[in-house]
Design a protein around this motif. Structure first.
Motif: not given
Length: 447
Positions: A351-354, A389-391, A393-399, A406-408
């Motif tokens: 949540v904070l990452s977003i 982008v934040s949404l 990125s978190v969706i991707h990072t959390q798997g 996103i990784d690029h």
């Protein structure tokens, strides 16, 4: 500076100085090893610099952030502020103050972290919080003139002894996440998110402004000046404590076996470092000293948050009284606090990452608009893109859903992928704004 400015400054410090401000700096110090200074300075940037900026920016408009964010978009203002107030309020920050207090007061003293002990502790804790918050007009005096001086004295006693005990030791070895000065900076920067202070500043700014007004100051420039001075007082105190606790943690020797044991038992490493620091310095008394520090720090932060959240929801849904909101949010916080400290922290990270990138972008855009003529669309474009982008990125990072692009993104390795995008889209927003003829530049209202 007069007495009232000092009291308000101390109150702001006490509201900011809560659970995360205690447990995260020593943990960061231990993990950062030889990259301590870039790590702790970056931590201070998001844990002190942005909160200070947030409080100051909030004083620029007579309606605070409600007025400033309304100028970006009224719908965005309501939705985003509700998310912020719930995040720093009953969902994460307030429960964390109680669970941290329990882990660092009850657990070390009576050697138990049972669910029943946590339940009894949180009942007493939140009854005290509710008593202090039920009449918000008196909270500044209660915290600023009584609780904060006691908090400062006790934390100073532990820091001084910590320097004596550990200051001459060699620094710890950096963990795998810290491979260079820049990676240390990025780790410190994102660790500062966990304090939640930059988004808490959005809530606390109106408490400070109202406290200044209560002293009889009504002129806009004088309100801004007093708010700035109070913010500086809080920032200086926080800077000293962050760096001191981080430095001591950086010079404490903790074996990998011990860290593995703490992790296996779901114990927070930061709390272990602080209890070790206190017991080494003051023996059995150290446990009680640390307990006083933690209880005061967390209690004052919880009070500030309950008041802020309750006042905001009362302002948008006035049919329900402030006192009813205070009771409701206290009860919700009580329920979630009984999930335990690590669970609360783990739940808050995505949540904070977003929220953090959106909050930082919004605050900087509001500040920029004070100096550069800005049309609403010039703010709406970067806020919208940073949110997306934040949404993602978190969706991707959390798997949850993998998106390889996103990784690029630039600075993704350092969890700062939103920043260059915010800069570029802000420039694009201003260019597009020159083509939009039916919008006038934003004007911030001052009393």
């Amino acid at each position: 500076m007069n007495k009232n400015t000092w009291i308000i400054g101390f109150t702001l410090f006490a509201m900011f100085f809560g659970a995360g401000n205690l447990i995260f700096p020593p943990n960061l110090g231990l993990d950062s090893g030889q990259y301590f200074w870039p790590s702790i300075l970056a931590f201070a940037l998001t844990g002190i610099g942005l909160p200070l900026l947030g409080v100051i920016v909030g004083a620029l408009d007579k309606q605070g952030y409600i007025g400033s964010l309304n100028k970006i978009s009224p719908k965005f203002s309501i939705i985003f502020l509700i998310i912020i107030y719930l995040t720093i309020g009953p969902l994460f920050a307030i429960p964390r103050t109680a669970s941290t207090s329990f882990e660092m007061t009850v657990t070390p003293i009576v050697n138990t972290n049972s669910n029943w002990a946590l339940l009894i502790f949180t009942i007493i804790y939140f009854l005290i919080v509710l008593y202090l918050c039920i009449n918000p007009g008196r909270m500044v005096d209660r915290i600023g003139s009584l609780l904060t001086p006691l908090l400062l004295i006790t934390i100073l006693a532990m820091i001084v002894k910590g320097f004596v005990d550990y200051g001459c030791n060699s620094h710890s070895q950096a963990t795998d996440a810290f491979t260079s000065n820049f990676s240390g900076f990025s780790q410190g920067f994102t660790n500062g998110y966990l304090t939640m202070d930059a988004i808490a500043a959005i809530a606390f700014s109106m408490i400070v402004v109202n406290a200044v007004k209560a002293t009889g100051i009504t002129h806009a420039n004088k309100i801004f000046k007093q708010t700035l001075m109070a913010g500086i007082i809080a920032a200086v105190a926080l800077m000293f404590i962050y760096i001191s606790l981080g430095f001591i943690g950086n010079h404490m020797a903790v074996s990998q076996d011990k860290i593995a044991s703490l992790t296996a038992n779901d114990q927070n490493i930061g709390t272990y470092l602080l209890t070790t620091m206190a017991s080494t310095g003051y023996g059995v008394f150290g446990k009680y000293l640390l307990g006083i520090i933690v209880a005061l720090a967390c209690l004052t932060t919880a009070c500030g948050l309950i008041v802020s959240v309750s006042q905001y929801f009362h302002s948008i849904f006035p049919k329900i009284s402030y006192k009813v909101y205070a009771i409701i949010f206290t009860v919700i916080s009580f329920i979630l606090a009984n999930q335990g400290l690590n669970s609360v922290i783990t739940m808050s990270v995505p949540v904070l990452s977003i929220v953090y990138p959106i909050a930082i972008t919004s605050v900087l855009l509001i500040l920029l608009a004070r100096f550069v003529p800005t049309k609403p669309i010039a703010q709406q474009i970067p806020v919208a893109i940073v949110t997306i982008v934040s949404l993602l990125s978190v969706i991707h990072t959390q798997g949850w859903v993998k998106m390889s692009f996103i990784d690029h993104l630039p600075l993704k390795t350092y969890s700062l992928e939103w920043f260059p995008i915010a800069v570029v889209t802000t420039i694009i927003g201003y260019i597009i704004a020159t083509m939009v003829k039916n919008q006038k530049p934003i004007v911030y209202e001052k009393e």
